[in-house]
Design a protein around this motif. Sequence first.
Motif, PDB file in Angstrom:
ATOM      1  N   GLU A 187     -74.998  14.175  29.743  1.00 37.52           N
ATOM      2  CA  GLU A 187     -73.821  13.298  29.418  1.00 37.52           C
ATOM      3  C   GLU A 187     -72.619  13.596  30.413  1.00 37.52           C
ATOM      4  O   GLU A 187     -72.287  14.562  30.755  1.00 37.52           O
ATOM      5  CB  GLU A 187     -73.357  13.923  27.928  1.00 37.52           C
ATOM      6  CG  GLU A 187     -72.161  13.111  27.342  1.00 37.52           C
ATOM      7  CD  GLU A 187     -71.783  13.885  26.043  1.00 37.52           C
ATOM      8  OE1 GLU A 187     -70.806  13.174  25.573  1.00 37.52           O
ATOM      9  OE2 GLU A 187     -72.298  14.358  25.334  1.00 37.52           O
ATOM     10  N   PRO A 188     -71.844  12.468  30.733  1.00 38.96           N
ATOM     11  CA  PRO A 188     -70.970  12.673  31.850  1.00 38.96           C
ATOM     12  C   PRO A 188     -69.725  13.067  31.109  1.00 38.96           C
ATOM     13  O   PRO A 188     -69.283  13.242  30.110  1.00 38.96           O
ATOM     14  CB  PRO A 188     -70.726  11.046  32.203  1.00 38.96           C
ATOM     15  CG  PRO A 188     -71.008  10.367  31.067  1.00 38.96           C
ATOM     16  CD  PRO A 188     -72.194  11.008  30.094  1.00 38.96           C
ATOM     17  N   ASP A 239     -59.895   8.886  29.632  1.00 41.60           N
ATOM     18  CA  ASP A 239     -61.092   8.147  29.239  1.00 41.60           C
ATOM     19  C   ASP A 239     -60.849   8.641  27.539  1.00 41.60           C
ATOM     20  O   ASP A 239     -61.372   7.622  26.920  1.00 41.60           O
ATOM     21  CB  ASP A 239     -62.303   8.809  29.813  1.00 41.60           C
ATOM     22  CG  ASP A 239     -62.331   8.470  31.309  1.00 41.60           C
ATOM     23  OD1 ASP A 239     -61.865   7.397  31.748  1.00 41.60           O
ATOM     24  OD2 ASP A 239     -62.999   9.363  32.014  1.00 41.60           O
ATOM     25  N   ILE A 240     -60.692  10.046  27.287  1.00 39.40           N
ATOM     26  CA  ILE A 240     -61.007  10.243  25.877  1.00 39.40           C
ATOM     27  C   ILE A 240     -59.725   9.566  25.117  1.00 39.40           C
ATOM     28  O   ILE A 240     -60.050   9.316  23.973  1.00 39.40           O
ATOM     29  CB  ILE A 240     -60.759  11.830  25.768  1.00 39.40           C
ATOM     30  CG1 ILE A 240     -62.293  12.253  26.296  1.00 39.40           C
ATOM     31  CG2 ILE A 240     -60.613  12.122  24.326  1.00 39.40           C
ATOM     32  CD1 ILE A 240     -63.370  11.982  25.249  1.00 39.40           C
ATOM     33  N   LYS A 257     -54.602  21.307  17.644  1.00 41.36           N
ATOM     34  CA  LYS A 257     -55.853  21.169  16.607  1.00 41.36           C
ATOM     35  C   LYS A 257     -57.104  21.534  17.314  1.00 41.36           C
ATOM     36  O   LYS A 257     -58.156  21.190  16.471  1.00 41.36           O
ATOM     37  CB  LYS A 257     -55.572  19.412  16.453  1.00 41.36           C
ATOM     38  CG  LYS A 257     -54.668  18.995  15.577  1.00 41.36           C
ATOM     39  CD  LYS A 257     -54.735  17.561  15.333  1.00 41.36           C
ATOM     40  CE  LYS A 257     -53.697  17.193  14.266  1.00 41.36           C
ATOM     41  NZ  LYS A 257     -53.620  17.124  13.184  1.00 41.36           N
ATOM     42  N   ALA A 258     -57.091  22.311  18.279  1.00 43.73           N
ATOM     43  CA  ALA A 258     -58.424  22.764  18.650  1.00 43.73           C
ATOM     44  C   ALA A 258     -59.268  21.590  19.253  1.00 43.73           C
ATOM     45  O   ALA A 258     -60.446  21.988  19.079  1.00 43.73           O
ATOM     46  CB  ALA A 258     -58.829  23.988  17.642  1.00 43.73           C
ATOM     47  N   MET A 259     -58.849  20.710  19.746  1.00 39.63           N
ATOM     48  CA  MET A 259     -59.613  19.701  20.218  1.00 39.63           C
ATOM     49  C   MET A 259     -60.590  20.259  21.299  1.00 39.63           C
ATOM     50  O   MET A 259     -60.111  20.948  22.142  1.00 39.63           O
ATOM     51  CB  MET A 259     -58.817  18.351  20.785  1.00 39.63           C
ATOM     52  CG  MET A 259     -59.619  17.509  21.385  1.00 39.63           C
ATOM     53  SD  MET A 259     -58.371  16.139  22.268  1.00 39.63           S
ATOM     54  CE  MET A 259     -59.078  14.757  21.432  1.00 39.63           C
ATOM     55  N   PRO A 260     -61.843  20.045  21.467  1.00 41.49           N
ATOM     56  CA  PRO A 260     -62.776  20.615  22.260  1.00 41.49           C
ATOM     57  C   PRO A 260     -62.565  20.019  23.613  1.00 41.49           C
ATOM     58  O   PRO A 260     -62.771  18.740  23.743  1.00 41.49           O
ATOM     59  CB  PRO A 260     -64.143  20.208  21.963  1.00 41.49           C
ATOM     60  CG  PRO A 260     -63.877  19.151  20.596  1.00 41.49           C
ATOM     61  CD  PRO A 260     -62.566  19.283  20.272  1.00 41.49           C
ATOM     62  N   ALA A 261     -62.262  20.647  24.599  1.00 33.98           N
ATOM     63  CA  ALA A 261     -61.600  20.529  25.858  1.00 33.98           C
ATOM     64  C   ALA A 261     -62.184  21.496  26.720  1.00 33.98           C
ATOM     65  O   ALA A 261     -62.198  22.720  26.283  1.00 33.98           O
ATOM     66  CB  ALA A 261     -60.395  20.302  26.115  1.00 33.98           C
ATOM     67  N   HIS A 262     -62.406  21.181  28.138  1.00 38.41           N
ATOM     68  CA  HIS A 262     -62.986  22.303  29.090  1.00 38.41           C
ATOM     69  C   HIS A 262     -62.167  22.202  30.197  1.00 38.41           C
ATOM     70  O   HIS A 262     -62.000  21.172  30.735  1.00 38.41           O
ATOM     71  CB  HIS A 262     -64.338  22.154  29.505  1.00 38.41           C
ATOM     72  CG  HIS A 262     -65.379  22.050  28.028  1.00 38.41           C
ATOM     73  ND1 HIS A 262     -65.790  23.324  27.660  1.00 38.41           N
ATOM     74  CD2 HIS A 262     -65.542  21.130  27.422  1.00 38.41           C
ATOM     75  CE1 HIS A 262     -66.599  22.881  26.697  1.00 38.41           C
ATOM     76  NE2 HIS A 262     -66.729  21.404  26.450  1.00 38.41           N
ATOM     77  N   LYS A 263     -61.445  23.273  30.513  1.00 38.29           N
ATOM     78  CA  LYS A 263     -60.553  23.284  31.864  1.00 38.29           C
ATOM     79  C   LYS A 263     -61.452  23.243  32.958  1.00 38.29           C
ATOM     80  O   LYS A 263     -62.093  24.287  33.199  1.00 38.29           O
ATOM     81  CB  LYS A 263     -59.509  24.436  31.648  1.00 38.29           C
ATOM     82  CG  LYS A 263     -58.298  24.354  32.753  1.00 38.29           C
ATOM     83  CD  LYS A 263     -57.292  23.312  31.985  1.00 38.29           C
ATOM     84  CE  LYS A 263     -56.294  23.304  33.150  1.00 38.29           C
ATOM     85  NZ  LYS A 263     -55.012  23.392  32.596  1.00 38.29           N
ATOM     86  N   GLN A 298     -66.454  15.958  26.358  1.00 35.25           N
ATOM     87  CA  GLN A 298     -67.831  15.076  26.482  1.00 35.25           C
ATOM     88  C   GLN A 298     -67.679  14.330  25.130  1.00 35.25           C
ATOM     89  O   GLN A 298     -66.986  14.994  23.977  1.00 35.25           O
ATOM     90  CB  GLN A 298     -68.864  16.100  26.368  1.00 35.25           C
ATOM     91  CG  GLN A 298     -69.251  16.904  27.832  1.00 35.25           C
ATOM     92  CD  GLN A 298     -70.355  17.085  27.945  1.00 35.25           C
ATOM     93  OE1 GLN A 298     -70.943  18.130  27.028  1.00 35.25           O
ATOM     94  NE2 GLN A 298     -71.227  16.727  29.069  1.00 35.25           N
ATOM     95  N   ALA A 299     -67.684  13.003  25.151  1.00 38.12           N
ATOM     96  CA  ALA A 299     -67.362  12.194  23.973  1.00 38.12           C
ATOM     97  C   ALA A 299     -68.190  12.663  22.675  1.00 38.12           C
ATOM     98  O   ALA A 299     -67.754  12.720  21.560  1.00 38.12           O
ATOM     99  CB  ALA A 299     -67.921  10.720  24.491  1.00 38.12           C
ATOM    100  N   SER A 300     -69.650  13.244  23.032  1.00 39.92           N
ATOM    101  CA  SER A 300     -70.350  13.881  21.739  1.00 39.92           C
ATOM    102  C   SER A 300     -69.610  15.009  20.980  1.00 39.92           C
ATOM    103  O   SER A 300     -69.650  14.953  19.880  1.00 39.92           O
ATOM    104  CB  SER A 300     -71.706  14.068  22.169  1.00 39.92           C
ATOM    105  OG  SER A 300     -71.701  15.092  23.041  1.00 39.92           O
ATOM    106  N   GLU A 301     -69.172  15.729  21.737  1.00 34.45           N
ATOM    107  CA  GLU A 301     -68.335  16.947  21.053  1.00 34.45           C
ATOM    108  C   GLU A 301     -67.015  16.454  20.494  1.00 34.45           C
ATOM    109  O   GLU A 301     -66.581  16.816  19.283  1.00 34.45           O
ATOM    110  CB  GLU A 301     -67.706  17.976  22.230  1.00 34.45           C
ATOM    111  CG  GLU A 301     -68.919  18.844  22.849  1.00 34.45           C
ATOM    112  CD  GLU A 301     -68.260  19.677  23.931  1.00 34.45           C
ATOM    113  OE1 GLU A 301     -67.099  19.559  24.462  1.00 34.45           O
ATOM    114  OE2 GLU A 301     -68.973  20.678  24.282  1.00 34.45           O
TER     115      GLU A 301
END
Length: 66
Positions: free
Chosen positions: A3-4, A10-11, A29-35, A43-46
């Motif tokens: 997954e890209p 984009d999000i 809100k603890a949105m899943p994100a990676h620095k 990742q859209a699926s997360e």
Amino acid sequence: MAEPWLSADDIAAHLGITKDTVYTWIAEKAMPAHKVGRLWKFQASEIDDWVRRGGAAADSHPSPPG
């Protein structure tokens, strides 16, 4: 195929929100994100799973005024 990784822009477009809201949700809100370096990647699926679990929902118990 893997997954890209998506940018904050984009999000924001994926969810129909502003980029400022994305950054607020990461912090509050603890949105899943990676620095990655200086950039946040997603990742859209997360994000979709997080939204389905109610991660983006408005607080159901706001603080009382005063």
